[in-house]
Design a protein around this motif. Structure first.
Motif, PDB file in Angstrom:
ATOM      1  N   THR A  82      -7.353   3.673   3.427  1.00 32.15           N
ATOM      2  CA  THR A  82      -6.157   2.702   3.190  1.00 32.15           C
ATOM      3  C   THR A  82      -5.131   2.967   4.030  1.00 32.15           C
ATOM      4  O   THR A  82      -4.559   2.245   4.462  1.00 32.15           O
ATOM      5  CB  THR A  82      -5.734   2.683   1.906  1.00 32.15           C
ATOM      6  OG1 THR A  82      -5.852   4.197   1.291  1.00 32.15           O
ATOM      7  CG2 THR A  82      -6.788   2.024   0.738  1.00 32.15           C
ATOM      8  N   ASP A 102     -10.550   3.846  -1.439  1.00 30.86           N
ATOM      9  CA  ASP A 102     -11.024   4.840  -0.422  1.00 30.86           C
ATOM     10  C   ASP A 102     -12.365   5.732  -0.806  1.00 30.86           C
ATOM     11  O   ASP A 102     -13.251   5.846   0.171  1.00 30.86           O
ATOM     12  CB  ASP A 102      -9.797   6.087  -0.558  1.00 30.86           C
ATOM     13  CG  ASP A 102      -8.638   5.503  -0.058  1.00 30.86           C
ATOM     14  OD1 ASP A 102      -8.638   4.475   1.218  1.00 30.86           O
ATOM     15  OD2 ASP A 102      -7.653   5.574  -0.627  1.00 30.86           O
ATOM     16  N   TYR A 146      -0.305   8.397   5.688  1.00 34.32           N
ATOM     17  CA  TYR A 146       0.012   6.835   5.666  1.00 34.32           C
ATOM     18  C   TYR A 146       1.397   6.241   6.427  1.00 34.32           C
ATOM     19  O   TYR A 146       2.258   6.914   5.994  1.00 34.32           O
ATOM     20  CB  TYR A 146      -0.076   6.397   4.310  1.00 34.32           C
ATOM     21  CG  TYR A 146       0.069   5.005   4.013  1.00 34.32           C
ATOM     22  CD1 TYR A 146      -0.804   4.099   3.966  1.00 34.32           C
ATOM     23  CD2 TYR A 146       1.379   4.275   4.288  1.00 34.32           C
ATOM     24  CE1 TYR A 146      -0.862   2.599   3.889  1.00 34.32           C
ATOM     25  CE2 TYR A 146       1.309   2.845   4.010  1.00 34.32           C
ATOM     26  CZ  TYR A 146       0.260   2.191   3.937  1.00 34.32           C
ATOM     27  OH  TYR A 146       0.580   0.821   3.905  1.00 34.32           O
ATOM     28  N   LEU A 156       0.922  -1.074  -0.032  1.00 34.34           N
ATOM     29  CA  LEU A 156      -0.100   0.049  -0.081  1.00 34.34           C
ATOM     30  C   LEU A 156       0.885   1.252   0.031  1.00 34.34           C
ATOM     31  O   LEU A 156       0.577   2.321  -0.725  1.00 34.34           O
ATOM     32  CB  LEU A 156      -0.842  -0.113   1.254  1.00 34.34           C
ATOM     33  CG  LEU A 156      -1.948  -1.054   1.279  1.00 34.34           C
ATOM     34  CD1 LEU A 156      -2.795  -0.993   2.506  1.00 34.34           C
ATOM     35  CD2 LEU A 156      -3.000  -0.800   0.037  1.00 34.34           C
TER      36      LEU A 156
END
Length: 219
Positions: free
Chosen positions: A187, A47, A129, A33
């Motif tokens: 995500t 998403d 992230y 990812l």
């Protein structure tokens, strides 16, 4: 000395192989990812599917999301860690107390290291992230579930289901809160969840190895 010799492992032997495989798979998901969304500043297709009905919820769900989010903030996280460590010590599980601090700390620390490497952003350039909040609550749930598995003497199947179930509930709750508040993409939450799944079993194994090595030296 007898107490040291009988100190239970924080990573129950019946779960070691399965959790090791799950940790390896989770690490691959985190990396995959991260590569997929590196440098992105907008939601991906997946998403968008999840984010549309969740993002920007109103009362009373927003209040629940804010309360859940607080558990991952410094004050809330510290309170949870102190309470869990205290419980481990009262149950005479010092290894578990160490894992609470090390497991959650390393999970969150890993997300902080990955964020600038991946460079995914949300809202005014905030690195997103993977989600540190989701990693923290998932890691804490994993530690508590491992402790319960050991104390209840659960076997491989029941223990694995308990550990993964606890991680899923905690990760889903915090992930939902982060998406609902617009703090992360779905995500990002998945990446945080997988980060905890990768880090905590490895940390538990290391805690057991160091504790066993220290016990051998004291003999």
């Amino acid at each position: 000395m007898a107490a040291h010799r009988s100190a239970p492992a924080v990573l129950p032997p019946p779960l070691r192989v399965w959790l090791g495989l799950i940790a390896a798979l989770a690490a691959l998901v985190v990396v995959g990812l991260g590569v997929l969304y590196a440098g992105y500043s907008e939601p991906g297709t997946v998403d968008g599917w999840i984010q549309s009905p969740v993002d920007g919820v109103g009362p009373p769900w927003r209040y629940l999301a804010l309360a859940t989010d607080f558990l991952g903030e410094p004050a809330g996280a510290a309170t949870l860690v102190v309470a869990t460590v205290t419980g481990c010590l009262l149950l005479r599980r010092p290894r578990a107390a160490v894992l609470v601090v090390a497991g959650t700390g390393l999970a969150v620390g890993t997300t902080k290291l990955l964020k600038p490497l991946v460079g995914r952003t949300i809202h005014d350039g905030h690195l997103s992230y993977p989600s540190g909040h989701t990693a923290f609550l998932t890691a804490l749930a994993l530690v508590v579930a491992l402790l319960a598995t050991g104390r209840l003497g659960l076997g491989r199947t029941a223990g694995t289901l308990l550990v993964l179930g606890a991680a899923l509930v905690a990760g889903a709750a915090m992930g939902w809160a982060q998406v609902a508040l617009g703090a992360h993409y779905p995500t990002d939450a998945l990446g945080g969840w997988c980060t905890a799944l990768a880090v905590v079993p490895a940390t538990a194994w290391l805690v057991d190895r160091l504790a066993d090595a220290g016990r051998q030296q004291r003999r």
